[in-house]
Scaffold this active site. Structure first.
Site, short mmCIF file in Angstrom:
data_model
loop_
_atom_site.label_atom_id
_atom_site.label_comp_id
_atom_site.label_asym_id
_atom_site.label_seq_id
_atom_site.Cartn_x
_atom_site.Cartn_y
_atom_site.Cartn_z
N SER A 22 -0.09 -3.36 2.92
CA SER A 22 0.75 -3.23 2.10
C SER A 22 0.80 -1.42 1.85
CB SER A 22 1.89 -3.81 0.80
OG SER A 22 2.78 -2.63 0.87
N ASP B 150 6.30 -8.44 4.73
CA ASP B 150 4.85 -7.41 3.55
C ASP B 150 3.20 -8.49 3.88
OD1 ASP B 150 2.54 -6.95 1.55
OD2 ASP B 150 4.55 -6.10 0.70
#
Length: 283
Positions: free
Chosen positions: A41, A164
């Site tokens: 991320s 993500d």
């Protein structure tokens, strides 16, 4: 001094990831490098600046640009279907003609191996991108790793939708060891004894299930994956293979909410925590 194969993992965590920015700025000042770095991320963005040798760049993004309406917020969600405007962050600001471009030449020339974790939305599997997947004015893999389900649209790369990386391999300590590292610094952005709960993921998982059921299942079980991987990191830490750096508190920050004082305090906490890295790597 013993020779070790070293790695660093930055788990990201939205605005909490400024903790990792502090860690990496301190590493740069202390002349600490790694053989391999892993970004999840926002951690992938932190490491891009680190590999490019751009001290302070991440701090500027978190404490200045992040307060712009173009960066993140309901306005971005309404107009771009992304709470965090990943195109603004990773293209408009970061391309060669942006306000604070990545030094791509320095990034590409850095010999450190770079792995970015993302979730293949189709089957919920982990996908590991490498430095060869980053190109001039093309930071799509960071967008993919940072695309929070439901808050953001999936990022497509070569026709494949990604979300993500934190929902599938949030703390890839086993991968780092399997790749050959024997000294791994793990940068968490929650207190080390924090136990993630399923509650906040249930509603977005229900929404996501309509389009990407496998990714939704991963999201629903993210709490167990995260808790298990942190527990594993602690076991390796007891064996001397891992050093866990984590903030003692969150200073009012969360993945998608922030305040200036909290950001500065979290940054300073990361900067201070990084002081323990040189001794660990040389042990």
């Amino acid at each position: 001094m013993n020779e070790h194969k070293t790695a660093l993992i930055d788990v990201g965590g939205g605005f909490r990831a400024i903790f990792g920015a502090g860690v990496l700025d301190r590493c740069e000042e202390d002349g600490v490098g790694f053989d391999h770095v892993y970004g999840v991320s926002a951690g992938s963005a932190n490491l891009t600046s680190f590999l490019a040798g751009q001290h302070g760049r991440n701090h500027t993004f978190y404490t200045q640009y992040a307060f712009r309406k173009e960066y993140a917020g309901l306005d971005s969600f309404i107009h771009n279907h992304n709470y965090a405007n990943l195109d603004y962050v990773y293209s408009t600001l970061s391309n060669h003609d942006g306000e604070y471009p990545v030094d791509y030449e320095a990034f590409a020339a850095n010999p450190t191996a770079f792995t970015v974790v993302a979730c293949d939305a189709r089957d919920g599997s982990a996908h590991y991108f490498g430095k060869a997947d980053v190109h001039y004015d093309d930071f799509a893999i960071m967008k993919a790793s940072s695309a929070v389900p439901v808050a953001c649209q999936p990022q497509e790369i070569d026709g494949v939708p990604y979300y993500d990386g934190g929902i599938v391999d949030p703390v890839p300590v086993q991968k780092a060891l399997d790749d050959g590292a024997d000294r791994v610094v793990v940068v968490l952005t929650r207190p080390r004894d924090y136990q993630r709960e399923q509650g906040h993921d249930r509603a977005p998982a229900r929404i996501l299930r309509h389009s990407y059921p496998a990714a939704a299942e991963r999201l629903l079980n993210r709490y167990a994956t995260y808790n298990g991987q942190v527990a594993l990191a602690k076991r390796y830490e007891a064996e001397g293979k891992v050093l866990i750096l984590a903030p003692e508190e969150l200073y009012g920050l969360s993945t998608l909410s922030k305040n200036f004082e909290g950001l500065e305090r979290m940054y300073r906490a990361g900067y201070a925590a990084a002081g323990s890295i040189p001794e660990f790597l040389g042990a």
